[in-house]
Design a protein around this motif. Structure first.
Motif, PDB file in Angstrom:
ATOM      1  N   ALA A  40       0.816  -1.214   0.000  1.00  0.00           N
ATOM      2  CA  ALA A  40       0.000   0.000   0.000  1.00  0.00           C
ATOM      3  C   ALA A  40       0.848   1.262   0.000  1.00  0.00           C
ATOM      4  O   ALA A  40       0.577   2.214  -0.733  1.00  0.00           O
ATOM      5  CB  ALA A  40      -0.929  -0.001   1.215  1.00  0.00           C
ATOM      6  N   PHE A  41       1.885   1.277   0.840  1.00  0.00           N
ATOM      7  CA  PHE A  41       2.689   2.487   0.983  1.00  0.00           C
ATOM      8  C   PHE A  41       3.940   2.467   0.106  1.00  0.00           C
ATOM      9  O   PHE A  41       4.361   3.486  -0.423  1.00  0.00           O
ATOM     10  CB  PHE A  41       3.124   2.660   2.446  1.00  0.00           C
ATOM     11  N   GLY A  42       4.574   1.316   0.033  1.00  0.00           N
ATOM     12  CA  GLY A  42       5.823   1.219  -0.696  1.00  0.00           C
ATOM     13  C   GLY A  42       7.009   1.264   0.253  1.00  0.00           C
ATOM     14  O   GLY A  42       6.902   1.666   1.411  1.00  0.00           O
ATOM     15  N   PRO A  43       8.184   0.865  -0.225  1.00  0.00           N
ATOM     16  CA  PRO A  43       9.388   0.909   0.609  1.00  0.00           C
ATOM     17  C   PRO A  43       9.898   2.339   0.746  1.00  0.00           C
ATOM     18  O   PRO A  43       9.335   3.278   0.182  1.00  0.00           O
ATOM     19  CB  PRO A  43      10.365   0.036  -0.174  1.00  0.00           C
ATOM     20  N   ALA A  44      10.975   2.498   1.498  1.00  0.00           N
ATOM     21  CA  ALA A  44      11.579   3.821   1.665  1.00  0.00           C
ATOM     22  C   ALA A  44      12.177   4.280   0.343  1.00  0.00           C
ATOM     23  O   ALA A  44      13.020   3.589  -0.228  1.00  0.00           O
ATOM     24  CB  ALA A  44      12.651   3.766   2.743  1.00  0.00           C
ATOM     25  N   LYS A 120      11.507  13.330  17.190  1.00  0.00           N
ATOM     26  CA  LYS A 120      12.010  14.215  16.143  1.00  0.00           C
ATOM     27  C   LYS A 120      13.002  13.446  15.274  1.00  0.00           C
ATOM     28  O   LYS A 120      13.842  12.712  15.778  1.00  0.00           O
ATOM     29  CB  LYS A 120      12.689  15.428  16.783  1.00  0.00           C
ATOM     30  N   GLY A 121      12.894  13.606  13.964  1.00  0.00           N
ATOM     31  CA  GLY A 121      13.785  12.902  13.051  1.00  0.00           C
ATOM     32  C   GLY A 121      13.205  11.614  12.502  1.00  0.00           C
ATOM     33  O   GLY A 121      13.817  10.976  11.645  1.00  0.00           O
ATOM     34  N   LYS A 122      12.018  11.219  12.982  1.00  0.00           N
ATOM     35  CA  LYS A 122      11.374  10.001  12.490  1.00  0.00           C
ATOM     36  C   LYS A 122      10.964  10.194  11.032  1.00  0.00           C
ATOM     37  O   LYS A 122      10.401  11.220  10.657  1.00  0.00           O
ATOM     38  CB  LYS A 122      10.141   9.702  13.342  1.00  0.00           C
ATOM     39  N   ILE A 123      11.231   9.184  10.192  1.00  0.00           N
ATOM     40  CA  ILE A 123      10.949   9.273   8.760  1.00  0.00           C
ATOM     41  C   ILE A 123       9.926   8.211   8.382  1.00  0.00           C
ATOM     42  O   ILE A 123       9.983   7.075   8.865  1.00  0.00           O
ATOM     43  CB  ILE A 123      12.233   9.088   7.929  1.00  0.00           C
ATOM     44  N   GLY A 124       8.983   8.576   7.520  1.00  0.00           N
ATOM     45  CA  GLY A 124       7.993   7.617   7.052  1.00  0.00           C
ATOM     46  C   GLY A 124       6.988   8.273   6.129  1.00  0.00           C
ATOM     47  O   GLY A 124       7.099   9.451   5.768  1.00  0.00           O
ATOM     48  N   TRP A 125       5.973   7.493   5.736  1.00  0.00           N
ATOM     49  CA  TRP A 125       4.899   7.997   4.871  1.00  0.00           C
ATOM     50  C   TRP A 125       3.844   8.667   5.742  1.00  0.00           C
ATOM     51  O   TRP A 125       3.273   8.046   6.628  1.00  0.00           O
ATOM     52  CB  TRP A 125       4.269   6.850   4.091  1.00  0.00           C
ATOM     53  N   TRP A 137       6.542  11.082   1.559  1.00  0.00           N
ATOM     54  CA  TRP A 137       7.692  10.673   2.352  1.00  0.00           C
ATOM     55  C   TRP A 137       8.135  11.874   3.185  1.00  0.00           C
ATOM     56  O   TRP A 137       8.512  12.908   2.650  1.00  0.00           O
ATOM     57  CB  TRP A 137       8.808  10.205   1.426  1.00  0.00           C
ATOM     58  N   SER A 138       8.059  11.769   4.523  1.00  0.00           N
ATOM     59  CA  SER A 138       8.206  12.929   5.398  1.00  0.00           C
ATOM     60  C   SER A 138       9.143  12.625   6.556  1.00  0.00           C
ATOM     61  O   SER A 138       9.349  11.472   6.935  1.00  0.00           O
ATOM     62  CB  SER A 138       6.838  13.349   5.962  1.00  0.00           C
ATOM     63  N   PRO A 171       8.337   2.079   6.994  1.00  0.00           N
ATOM     64  CA  PRO A 171       8.582   0.730   6.471  1.00  0.00           C
ATOM     65  C   PRO A 171       9.762   0.020   7.119  1.00  0.00           C
ATOM     66  O   PRO A 171       9.890  -1.193   6.999  1.00  0.00           O
ATOM     67  CB  PRO A 171       8.834   0.972   4.974  1.00  0.00           C
ATOM     68  N   THR A 172      10.624   0.761   7.835  1.00  0.00           N
ATOM     69  CA  THR A 172      11.785   0.110   8.449  1.00  0.00           C
ATOM     70  C   THR A 172      11.443  -0.554   9.780  1.00  0.00           C
ATOM     71  O   THR A 172      12.266  -1.287  10.329  1.00  0.00           O
ATOM     72  CB  THR A 172      12.912   1.124   8.683  1.00  0.00           C
TER      73      THR A 172
END
Length: 494
Positions: A40-44, A120-125, A137-138, A171-172
Motif C-alpha cells: 500500500a505504501f511502498g518501501p523507503a 524528532k527525526g522520524k521518517i515515514g509515509w 515521504w516525510s 517501512p523500516t
C-alpha cells in the motif's frame, strides 16, 4: 489477476515519481500485514523527505481529543459512522492494510491501539497533504503524540497522529523475513537468512527551557541618620521593591546497551533520539533589605547636618535596632533522578536462527528543587519632597525637591524553584531468539537536569529613588544643608 497487478505496478510507479498516493482497497488474502503495508505504501524511497514541523494543516481523520487508546478508538468510530467526505471507506481501507476487514472487524478493538510519541527525526509515509489525503515521504521536525495501531496478525503496525488523525507508516519498523529452516550457510541474502549481530544501541536526547518573571512588592524601610554613635530616626517609608529573574534549565538522557539483533543487511540505525520535556515552577520569591543590623537605610551625617536634623526629627533610642524586612526562605532541596536499568546477560542464540520482535519502553525522570540566593549592594538616592500649597508664582511648580544624597543598602534575594523532567519513547527491534526474550521490556534511562539563574536583580525604590515627605518647616531647614534637585534626582529641570 494480471490486470490488478498491472494496475498496482502503475500506482507504485506514479507514487515513486510524485512522492504521493492514496489507499487502495484490499480484499481478503493470505498476505501478512507487513506485505500489505509495503504494497500500500511502498518501501523507503531515495528522495529527500518533506520536513514537518507542525501538524493539523491538512487533517485526515481529525484531531483526537485525548492521548488514550479509548479516546482514539471512540474518535475513529465517530468519524467512521458519520462518513463525512467518504471517511468510512478511507478508515476501512487503512485497517485492511493491517489485515482487518474494516473498522467493524470484531478483531479490531481498543486493545489494538497504544498511545506513543514519535521522536524528532522520524521518517515515514505521512497522510494528508490537501484534498484526496495523499501520502508523502516525510521527516518529523518535532516529537509528536501518536497512536500505534497493531495489525491483526501482530506482525506489524502503523500510526495515526493525535493532532490531525493522519496515518503514518515507517517501512523500516516491520520485517516480513521468514528465515530459512535451516538457513543455507552459503546464502548471502540476509533478508531471508539474517545474521545474529551483537550491537550497541544508544538512546539519548536533551531538552531545555528558559523562563523569567518580575516580582513586585513593597517593604517598610526605616531611614536613620547617623553621626558618630548617634542616630536620628528620620521616619519609615514604604518602598517599592522589584525582583527580576531569568532561569535556564537543560535536561539530558543518555543510555547505551548491547543487544543481539537480527541483521537483515539494511544498516539499521544504532542510535535513537529521545525527546526530553521539562516543566518548572517558582514556588516562592523573597527580598530582604539591609544586612545583619536590620533593614534600615543609614544616612551618614556631618556635624552640621546632624544639628539641623535633630531639630526636625527625634533621636533614636540607644538600643534601637531596625527590624528585618522579611523572613528569609528556607530552601526546599530535592534531587531525584532515574538511574540506568541493569542490562541482562546476553543469551545463547537458538540454532537455526529465529528472530522475534521486542518492544522496548524507555523512560527517564528527574526532579530538582533548590533556592537561588544572591546578595548584592544597591545604591539609592534619598529625595525630600515638599508640596507647596496656596498661590504659585508664574512658572512655579508645587512640587519641591531636595536631594539628601545617594547611599548603599544590602539586598538579599531568594527564589525557590522546582524542575521536573520526563523522557519516554517506545522502540521495536528484531532480536535473536535465545529462548528467554522478554517481548515487552521496560527500561529505566538515567536523566540529569542542570539549571542556572542568568539574571537575578533587585531594584529598590522608584528606579533607585526613595522619596521622603517634608513639611514646609522641614523643607526650609533641609534647604540649608542639602541642594535643590529635580524629581529624578538630577538638575536638568532648572
Amino acid at each position: 489477476m494480471k490486470k490488478r497487478l498491472l494496475s498496482f505496478v502503475t500506482i507504485q510507479a506514479v507514487a515513486l515519481l510524485f512522492g504521493a498516493f492514496t489507499f487502495q482497497s484490499f480484499g481478503q488474502s493470505t498476505k501478512t500485514s507487513t506485505a500489505r503495508l509495503l504494497e500500500a505504501f511502498g518501501p523507503a524511497p531515495s528522495s529527500k523527505p518533506v520536513l514537518l514541523k507542525r501538524l493539523g494543516t491538512s487533517p485526515q481523520f481529525g484531531e483526537i481529543p485525548q492521548h488514550t487508546a479509548k479516546s482514539a478508538y471512540d474518535h475513529l468510530k465517530k468519524v467512521h459512522s458519520r462518513n463525512l467526505r467518504n471517511s468510512k471507506k478511507e478508515i476501512d481501507n487503512f485497517l485492511m492494510t493491517l489485515g482487518y476487514t474494516g473498522f467493524n472487524d470484531p478483531a479490531f478493538t481498543v486493545d489494538k491501539i497504544t498511545p506513543a510519541i514519535l521522536p524528532k527525526g522520524k521518517i515515514g509515509w505521512m497522510g494528508g497533504y490537501s484534498r484526496g489525503h495523499k501520502y508523502k515521504w516525510s521527516i518529523l521536525g518535532n516529537p509528536f503524540p501518536t497512536f500505534k495501531i497493531m495489525a491483526k496478525d501482530g506482525a506489524c503496525h502503523a500510526y495515526i497522529m493525535k493532532k490531525c488523525g493522519n496515518a503514518f507508516y515507517d517501512p523500516t519498523e516491520c520485517s516480513d523475513c521468514e528465515p530459512c529452516q535451516p538457513c543455507d550457510p552459503n546464502s548471502k541474502d540476509k533478508s531471508k537468512c539474517p545474521d545474529c549481530l551483537t550491537q550497541d544501541l544508544t538512546f539519548a536526547g536533551n531538552g531545555s527551557i528558559k523562563a523569567g518573571d518580575v516580582v513586585n512588592t513593597t517593604q517598610t524601610l526605616p531611614i536613620v541618620g547617623t553621626y558618630n554613635d548617634k542616630k536620628i530616626c528620620i521616619g519609615e517609608q514604604t518602598v517599592p521593591v522589584r525582583l527580576t529573574y531569568e532561569l535556564t534549565a537543560e535536561g539530558k538522557v543518555d543510555y547505551s546497551r548491547t543487544f543481539q539483533v537480527c541483521d537483515y543487511g539494511t544498516n539499521a540505525p544504532t542510535s535513537l533520539n529521545m525527546p526530553v520535556l521539562l516543566n518548572y515552577e517558582i514556588s516562592a520569591a523573597d527580598v530582604t533589605l539591609g544586612g545583619e543590623n536590620g533593614s534600615s537605610l543609614n544616612v551618614p551625617l556631618t556635624k552640621k547636618q546632624y544639628k539641623k536634623l535633630r531639630k526636625l526629627y527625634t533621636e533614636c533610642p540607644s538600643d534601637f535596632v531596625a527590624p528585618s524586612s522579611a523572613t528569609p526562605l528556607v530552601a526546599n532541596r530535592v534531587s531525584n533522578f532515574s538511574e540506568a536499568s541493569a542490562a541482562p546477560a546476553l543469551g545463547t542464540k537458538v540454532d537455526p536462527l529465529s528472530c522475534v520482535k521486542q518492544t522496548l519502553t524507555l523512560e527517564g525522570n528527574g526532579e530538582l528543587a533548590d533556592a537561588s540566593v544572591k546578595t548584592e549592594t544597591k545604591e539609592v538616592t534619598v529625595i525630600g519632597r515638599y508640596i507647596k500649597e496656596g498661590k504659585l508664582k508664574k512658572g512655579e511648580t508645587a512640587d519641591k525637591y531636595r536631594c539628601l544624597g545617594s547611599y548603599s543598602i544590602p539586598a538579599n534575594s531568594q527564589v525557590q524553584y522546582n524542575l521536573k523532567g520526563n523522557s519516554k519513547i517506545e522502540h521495536i527491534i528484531d532480536v535473536c531468539d535465545t529462548g528467554n526474550v522478554n517481548p515487552n521490556e521496560n527500561i529505566s534511562v538515567p536523566m540529569t537536569i542542570n539549571s542556572q539563574f542568568t539574571q537575578q536583580d533587585v531594584m529598590v525604590g522608584d528606579y533607585g529613588k526613595i522619596y521622603i515627605p517634608l513639611t514646609k518647616k522641614q523643607y526650609k531647614k533641609v534647604s540649608k544643608i542639602y541642594g535643590r534637585c529635580c524629581a529624578d534626582g538630577s538638575s536638568k529641570c532648572f
